[in-house]
Design an enzyme around this catalytic site. Structure first.
Site, PDB file in Angstrom:
ATOM      1  N   GLU A 204      -0.004   3.773   1.570  1.00 24.52           N
ATOM      2  CA  GLU A 204      -0.015   2.450   2.038  1.00 24.52           C
ATOM      3  C   GLU A 204      -0.490   2.495   3.489  1.00 24.52           C
ATOM      4  O   GLU A 204      -0.401   1.338   4.338  1.00 24.52           O
ATOM      5  CB  GLU A 204       0.952   1.776   1.635  1.00 24.52           C
ATOM      6  CG  GLU A 204       1.269   1.502   0.129  1.00 24.52           C
ATOM      7  CD  GLU A 204       2.527   0.480  -0.229  1.00 24.52           C
ATOM      8  OE1 GLU A 204       2.969  -0.005   0.427  1.00 24.52           O
ATOM      9  OE2 GLU A 204       2.690   0.356  -1.356  1.00 24.52           O
ATOM     10  N   LYS A 338       2.791  -9.724  -7.532  1.00 24.47           N
ATOM     11  CA  LYS A 338       1.839  -8.844  -7.788  1.00 24.47           C
ATOM     12  C   LYS A 338       0.905  -9.333  -9.087  1.00 24.47           C
ATOM     13  O   LYS A 338       1.612  -9.353 -10.094  1.00 24.47           O
ATOM     14  CB  LYS A 338       2.413  -7.331  -8.025  1.00 24.47           C
ATOM     15  CG  LYS A 338       3.162  -6.961  -6.871  1.00 24.47           C
ATOM     16  CD  LYS A 338       3.487  -5.588  -7.322  1.00 24.47           C
ATOM     17  CE  LYS A 338       4.348  -4.547  -6.062  1.00 24.47           C
ATOM     18  NZ  LYS A 338       5.014  -3.530  -6.591  1.00 24.47           N
TER      19      LYS A 338
END
EC number: 4.2.1.11
Length: 429
Positions: A204, A338
């Site tokens: 990330e 999400k």
């Protein structure tokens, strides 16, 4: 104008070099909408099914089955439908799939179509996606939750906690918040280098050094914040994603912090967090306990729920049934959103709405396997969620979302709002 003439999916690659699904929805007017589907590394067991091919191709991670499901099963049913009927199209796909967890077509197939339909509709109306999804009231820019030190499943190091993040709550605008985060990120690199640590980045975009403990990660970030010229706790708060389900052992019912050589019970984990919160300006803890340890989550909420945002990711998996149960039992005070955990935009928006009505916050989130698709940036503004979690200001797959938010803030001009600390509206202390 907005009648669907074709739906086409293809297999493309995500930020980890793994296959994912890209979908194009074409309208009779010639307008097209495109979307790419993300994928997670640490996944909740109650998430909607991400269909993978198995076998040798792409080491079993191919998504040709999901692609074929779009092209051969979903597309024929959607041709002739109106792209403006997002709810109707999403419901039709859920009905066609016929399973509780989208295991027939795959959530990666259904989500790709769901998002591409929204893009096509917005393009047909010649309005931004956030306006199409949120209407005239879509104007709140989110506080970024920027993952700058990676551990756990997102990095190959001995740090147990998966993500250590900074939140620039003291900024006046999103643009300023992003600058603060980027400056802290670059100062962190200098601090790590000076200490002789590796400055390679994880999935990330955050650094993945071999620190001696989880607490050292927090202390190092504080040092970087100060080096950047900001005040920890006042201008910048800290957040953690523990991803505790990855630390939990079903054999002994304990949490194994291998990096620190500790084995803790649920109550000891809660005490561990209390100690960290007393020492550092931590405003948010995600998945502090295992997704099935509801008693532990209840205890954590009782102890810290009035002063720390307690986010359910694996705990709630963007699912209204799981969230409703959590609300009823008084577990957590926030949900991580999400899109690929549930598989359609309609269900995603339902979860956000349910959270807000219950006084929970909603944090819009990326996955560790991302693409250049920036749909979640528009979703964050469309829903006035107030927070977004989309990695470090590093790697194009992360920065794509931040850049889209900069564009949106520019477009909104004087209407744009950045609420900073007020985004944590359910914390009293």
């Amino acid at each position: 104008m907005t009648i669907i003439s074709d739906v086409y999916a293809r297999e493309v690659l995500d930020s980890r070099g793994n296959p994912t699904v890209e979908v194009e929805v074409h309208l009779e007017s010639g307008v097209m909408g495109r979307a790419l589907v993300p994928s997670g590394a640490s996944t909740g067991e109650y998430e909607a099914v991400e269909l993978r091919d198995g076998g040798d191709r792409y080491m079993g991670k191919g998504v040709q089955k999901a692609v074929d499901n779009v092209n051969e099963k979903i597309a024929p049913e959607l041709i002739g439908e109106n792209a403006l009927d997002q709810i109707g199209i999403d419901r039709l796909m859920i009905e066609l799939d016929g399973t509780e967890n989208k295991g027939n077509f795959g959530a990666n197939a259904i989500l790709g179509v769901s998002m591409a339909v929204a893009h096509a509709a917005a393009n047909a109306l010649d309005i931004p996606l956030y306006v199409y999804l949120g209407g005239f009231n879509a104007k709140q820019l989110p506080v970024p939750m920027m993952n700058i030190i990676n551990g756990g499943e997102h990095a190959d190091n001995n740090v147990d906690i998966q993500e250590f993040m900074v939140m620039p709550v003291g900024a006046e605008s999103f643009k300023e918040a992003l600058r603060m985060g980027a400056e802290i990120f670059h100062n962190l690199k200098s601090v790590l280098k000076a200490k002789g640590y590796n400055t390679a980045v994880g999935d990330e975009g955050g650094f993945a050094p071999n620190l001696s403990s989880n607490e050292e990660a927090l202390a190092t970030i504080i040092e970087a914040i100060e080096k950047a010229g900001y005040k920890p706790g006042e201008q910048v708060k800290l957040a953690m994603d523990v991803a505790s389900s990855e630390l939990y052992s079903k054999e002994d019912g304990k949490y194994h912090l291998a990096g620190e050589g500790k084995v803790l019970s649920s109550e000891e984990m809660v005490s561990f967090y209390e100690e960290l919160v007393s020492k550092y300006p931590i405003i948010s803890i995600e998945d502090g306990l295992d997704e099935n340890d509801w008693e532990g989550h209840k205890l954590l909420t009782e102890r810290l729920g009035d002063k720390v945002q307690l986010v359910g990711d694996d705990l709630f998996v963007t699912n209204t049934k799981k969230l409703a149960e959590g609300i009823e039992k008084g577990i957590g005070n926030s949900i991580l959103i999400k899109v690929n955990q549930i598989g359609t935009l309609t269900e995603t928006f339902d979860a956000i709405e349910m959270a807000k009505r219950a006084g929970y916050t909603a944090v819009i989130s990326h996955r560790s396997g991302e693409t250049e698709d920036a749909t979640i940036a528009d979703i964050a503004v469309a829903t006035n969620a107030g927070q977004i979690k989309t990695g470090a200001p590093s790697r194009t797959d992360r920065v794509a979302k931040y850049n889209q938010l900069l564009r949106i803030e520019d477009e909104l001009a004087d209407l744009a709002q950045y609420n900073g600390l007020k985004s944590f509206y359910n914390l009293s202390k």
